[in-house]
Motif scaffolding. Structure first.
Motif, PDB file in Angstrom:
ATOM      1  N   LYS A   1       0.967  -1.213   0.048  1.00 45.23           N
ATOM      2  CA  LYS A   1      -0.146   0.075  -0.107  1.00 45.23           C
ATOM      3  C   LYS A   1       0.875   1.338  -0.126  1.00 45.23           C
ATOM      4  O   LYS A   1       0.552   2.138  -0.993  1.00 45.23           O
ATOM      5  CB  LYS A   1      -0.992   0.067   1.305  1.00 45.23           C
TER       6      LYS A   1
ATOM      7  N   ASP B   1     -13.803   3.768  -3.416  1.00 40.81           N
ATOM      8  CA  ASP B   1     -12.384   4.471  -3.243  1.00 40.81           C
ATOM      9  C   ASP B   1     -11.820   3.892  -1.829  1.00 40.81           C
ATOM     10  O   ASP B   1     -11.210   4.736  -1.072  1.00 40.81           O
ATOM     11  CB  ASP B   1     -12.625   6.066  -3.157  1.00 40.81           C
ATOM     12  N   ARG B   2     -11.903   2.544  -1.660  1.00 36.68           N
ATOM     13  CA  ARG B   2     -11.210   1.925  -0.874  1.00 36.68           C
ATOM     14  C   ARG B   2     -10.264   0.736  -1.355  1.00 36.68           C
ATOM     15  O   ARG B   2     -10.932   0.088  -2.132  1.00 36.68           O
ATOM     16  CB  ARG B   2     -12.069   1.245   0.581  1.00 36.68           C
TER      17      ARG B   2
ATOM     18  N   VAL C   1      -7.422   5.596  -0.824  1.00 36.27           N
ATOM     19  CA  VAL C   1      -7.218   5.332   0.618  1.00 36.27           C
ATOM     20  C   VAL C   1      -8.086   6.659   1.289  1.00 36.27           C
ATOM     21  O   VAL C   1      -8.247   7.444   0.491  1.00 36.27           O
ATOM     22  CB  VAL C   1      -5.795   5.465   0.893  1.00 36.27           C
ATOM     23  N   THR C   2      -8.182   6.384   2.560  1.00 35.14           N
ATOM     24  CA  THR C   2      -8.806   7.391   3.253  1.00 35.14           C
ATOM     25  C   THR C   2      -7.695   8.274   4.036  1.00 35.14           C
ATOM     26  O   THR C   2      -6.665   8.067   3.997  1.00 35.14           O
ATOM     27  CB  THR C   2      -9.608   7.133   4.518  1.00 35.14           C
TER      28      THR C   2
ATOM     29  N   ASP D   1      -5.913   6.491   6.657  1.00 34.80           N
ATOM     30  CA  ASP D   1      -4.904   5.493   5.853  1.00 34.80           C
ATOM     31  C   ASP D   1      -3.760   6.191   5.892  1.00 34.80           C
ATOM     32  O   ASP D   1      -2.464   5.562   6.206  1.00 34.80           O
ATOM     33  CB  ASP D   1      -5.572   5.082   4.802  1.00 34.80           C
TER      34      ASP D   1
ATOM     35  N   HIS E   1     -12.405   9.631   7.544  1.00 33.38           N
ATOM     36  CA  HIS E   1     -12.814   8.746   6.836  1.00 33.38           C
ATOM     37  C   HIS E   1     -13.204   9.131   5.268  1.00 33.38           C
ATOM     38  O   HIS E   1     -13.724   8.440   4.557  1.00 33.38           O
ATOM     39  CB  HIS E   1     -13.853   7.630   7.343  1.00 33.38           C
TER      40      HIS E   1
ATOM     41  N   GLN F   1     -12.342   9.968   1.362  1.00 37.14           N
ATOM     42  CA  GLN F   1     -11.171   9.531   0.557  1.00 37.14           C
ATOM     43  C   GLN F   1     -10.424  10.782   0.162  1.00 37.14           C
ATOM     44  O   GLN F   1     -10.766  11.859   0.055  1.00 37.14           O
ATOM     45  CB  GLN F   1     -11.995   9.011  -0.542  1.00 37.14           C
TER      46      GLN F   1
END
Lengths: 423, 255
Positions: A170, A229-230, B91-92, B95, B133, B135
């Protein structure tokens, strides 16, 4: 149709699903790192490795072709880096040079030797998923196709590596410089990923052929990226997309009596097209819907503004020509706009005529005030001529925030006092 | 004698064998806010990347606290340029901030509740906890920059390198960011910032590093951020250095 539930049909679909899952999950990283073409390059470059191994061992598949393909996959990655870093060639050109060269070399070896060794070049280029159920090995009292075992093992390997290195993959995909600065070497992760790509490409090659491998690497992840979008969801969705392609592709190929591998790739493309149209955030339909609701809101506010200005004229606060000629956004949008204004409680029916309610008057006042503030600001502070002011004000009046309204008022005041005049 | 926090000794950096930064000597120590200034293409980002080991050094040495960089990575926090990443990445905000803890975790270990607490705390300090949370593509430029800053805070480093954290942010965000940098200094950390806006230098920084392909000057703002030095940095003639670089690039490798 009846034989869609036969053992061989099910094994074929299982192979398609396994190949899709392996390619799609690894492919997510390729797509996110904008390296889709590297997947393409590697899956083509392994061909000479396979060809030499087949010639040496005399049979297709098995450990020799696996090792040969892996070696060529590594060589391909190294050559591309070398041409790019040392040779000063752009990244896409170095890929083009390396993979077309290696791929053609593989084609030449195979076609030259194919006659003597009974190898079918087509089988390597296009795969032979239909033949999967014919090549079985006994396991636990069952006849399991060899491809299922190979792909099953690769799927387990891919899952294990991705789970183990989830955080590393990631961060390197998102911000390679930071990863390296932290001591999580981006190049170690890069080569690990390329090794995975090569392993997956080789394993899937036999079953579905090179064109479909490329499609499965890129299209399911690209489709999934349009839908979420995850990262985790994207990977899961891309596996689902490829599984649907495997099953639907097999069924369609049976109906139209054509190549299963080709049909899988076609279904992938159709799923992508669907996502482009129906995607929640980037989809064409949702963009059109957002555009439409925006137009309706703007038209509703324009309507309020007109009612407000007419009220002003009736009360004698402004001359009649201060009401601009009614702009119309089209019959449909105007109709929706009235409904929108009514539902928002901005307007009410009073006998024959439509009037502003109190909340409607407040909103209208904001819009009209924004409009007038901008016109004044553009004329004074920005020194724009009269014909440059109205259109911008007309567009901006719907989006100017209270904070910006205050700031505009403040700057107009200070401009009038000459505080901001250039010295 | 105690080794300085950062010791750059005679460092030359080359891209494709063409030197872009010549023979830089720098000794940085003490908790200070240090601005790196110079025209476009002066080698400001390159200097940062060379110290961080992200680009190969053609000659010279870099030591962090008297030891080679590889042993000291935990001490260093890095904020790359905002444009260097893809903000459409799935990703947020949380993240991204969690990534700040990855270096401490090392290979294979996953962030747990302790790391999440650190990340949330860092987001609170930059005022983005409500967006945790979201994006990252949905953020404004200033919010993206603050996300990067929160990630740097989560790194909990002793020494920070930031590449234009002020690029594309509004004046209010810029003040918030500098407030945080001052906080870091008050906690005894050193912060090295590539900066573009010369007007704000005296109010923001303690020291400046003036750079244009070579080190022009380094020292406290009062004595170093002078008209004379700025003229040398921004108006200087580079013809000889440019020609030398071309010749080095064209010649056979020496190693």
């Amino acid at each position: 149709m009846s034989d869609l539930l036969s053992t061989s049909a099910i094994w074929t679909m299982v192979v398609g699903i396994l190949a899709g899952a392996c390619c799609a999950s690894v492919g997510c990283y390729l797509v996110l790192r904008r390296m889709s073409m590297l997947g393409d390059a590697i899956s083509h470059s392994v061909l000479p490795g396979i060809a030499v191994a087949v010639l040496w061992s005399g049979e297709f598949g098995g450990w020799p072709s696996f090792v040969g393909a892996l070696a060529l996959g590594g060589l391909c990655t190294l050559l591309i880096e070398l041409l790019h870093r040392q040779g000063g060639l752009s990244a896409d050109s170095s890929m083009g040079v390396v993979f077309s060269g290696l791929f053609s070399l593989g084609v030449i070896i195979i076609t030259r030797e194919a006659r003597r060794k009974h190898i079918d070049a087509d089988c390597i280029l296009f795969g032979l998923i239909e033949a999967v159920p014919l090549d079985t090995v006994p396991l636990a009292g069952m006849q399991i196709p060899r491809a299922v075992l190979t792909l099953g093992a690769v799927a387990i390997l891919v899952t294990a590596v991705i789970l183990l290195l989830w955080k590393e993959f990631k961060i390197v995909s998102f911000d390679a410089a930071l990863a390296s600065a932290m001591g999580l070497s981006a190049s170690v992760v890069h080569y690990l990923l390329m090794t995975l790509v090569a392993i997956v490409a080789v394993a899937c090659f036999e079953a579905v052929g090179s064109i479909v491998v490329v499609a499965l690497f890129i299209v399911p992840p690209a489709t999934a990226h349009l839908l979420t979008d995850r990262l985790g969801t994207m990977m899961a969705l891309s596996i689902v997309v490829s599984a649907v392609a495997a099953v639907v592709g097999y069924i369609l190929a049976a109906i139209f009596n054509t190549s299963v591998a080709g049909m899988i790739a076609v279904v992938c493309g159709m799923e992508f097209a669907l996502a482009v149209i129906l995607g929640p955030r980037h989809g064409i339909l949702s963009k059109m819907y957002r555009q439409f609701s925006l137009s309706v809101r703007i038209a509703a506010e324009d309507y309020l503004g007109r009612l407000f200005r007419e009220e002003e004229v009736l009360q004698g606060q402004r001359p009649a020509e201060s009401v601009p000629t009614a702009p119309t956004a089209g019959v449909l949008i105007d109709r929706f706009a009235r409904r929108y204004a009514k539902q928002a409680g901005w307007i009410a029916q009073q006998g024959e005529s439509t009037v502003l309610t109190q909340p409607g008057r407040l909103r209208a006042e904001e819009v009209v005030q924004s409009h007038r503030l901008w016109q004044e600001f553009a004329g004074g502070n920005l020194s724009l001529p009269a014909d440059h002011r109205h259109e911008a004000a007309h567009r901006l009046e719907h989006i100017i925030s209270p904070a910006l309204r205050d700031e505009l008022a403040r700057e107009i005041r200070s401009y009038d006092h000459g505080d901001d005049l250039p010295k | 004698m105690k080794s300085p926090m950062v010791h750059v000794h005679d460092v030359t950096v080359a891209y494709h064998r063409k030197p872009v930064l010549w023979n830089v000597d720098l000794v940085l120590d003490d908790p200070r806010l240090i601005g790196v200034l110079g025209p476009n293409g002066a080698g400001k980002s390159t200097l940062l990347k060379a110290i961080l080991g992200l680009v190969p050094i053609a000659s010279g040495t870099v030591e962090i606290g008297g030891k080679p960089l590889a042993k000291q990575r935990r001490l260093i926090g890095y904020v790359p340029q905002r444009e260097s990443v893809d903000w459409e990445f799935p990703v947020t905000v949380l993240d991204v901030v969690l990534m700040g803890t990855y270096g401490r975790l090392g290979w294979f270990r996953r962030p747990g509740s302790k790391e999440r607490a650190i990340a949330i705390q860092s987001l609170e300090r930059v005022g983005l906890v409500d967006l945790a949370h979201q994006q990252i593509g949905q953020l404004s430029g200033g919010q993206q920059q603050r996300t990067f800053l929160a990630r740097a805070l989560a790194q909990d480093a002793a020494l920070y390198f930031m590449d234009e954290p002020m690029a594309g942010v509004d004046a209010a965000t810029e003040r918030v960011i500098f407030g945080l940098l001052r906080e870091l200094r008050a906690q005894g950390k050193m912060v090295v910032v590539v900066h573009h806006d010369l007007r704000t230098v005296p109010s923001y920084f303690d020291d400046v590093i003036l750079l244009h392909r070579r080190l022009i000057a380094h020292g406290p703002v009062a004595s170093t951020f002078t008209r004379e030095n700025l003229r040398k940095c921004y108006g200087g003639n580079l013809a000889a250095l440019e020609m030398a670089a071309e010749i080095v690039a064209a010649s056979a490798p020496t190693k």
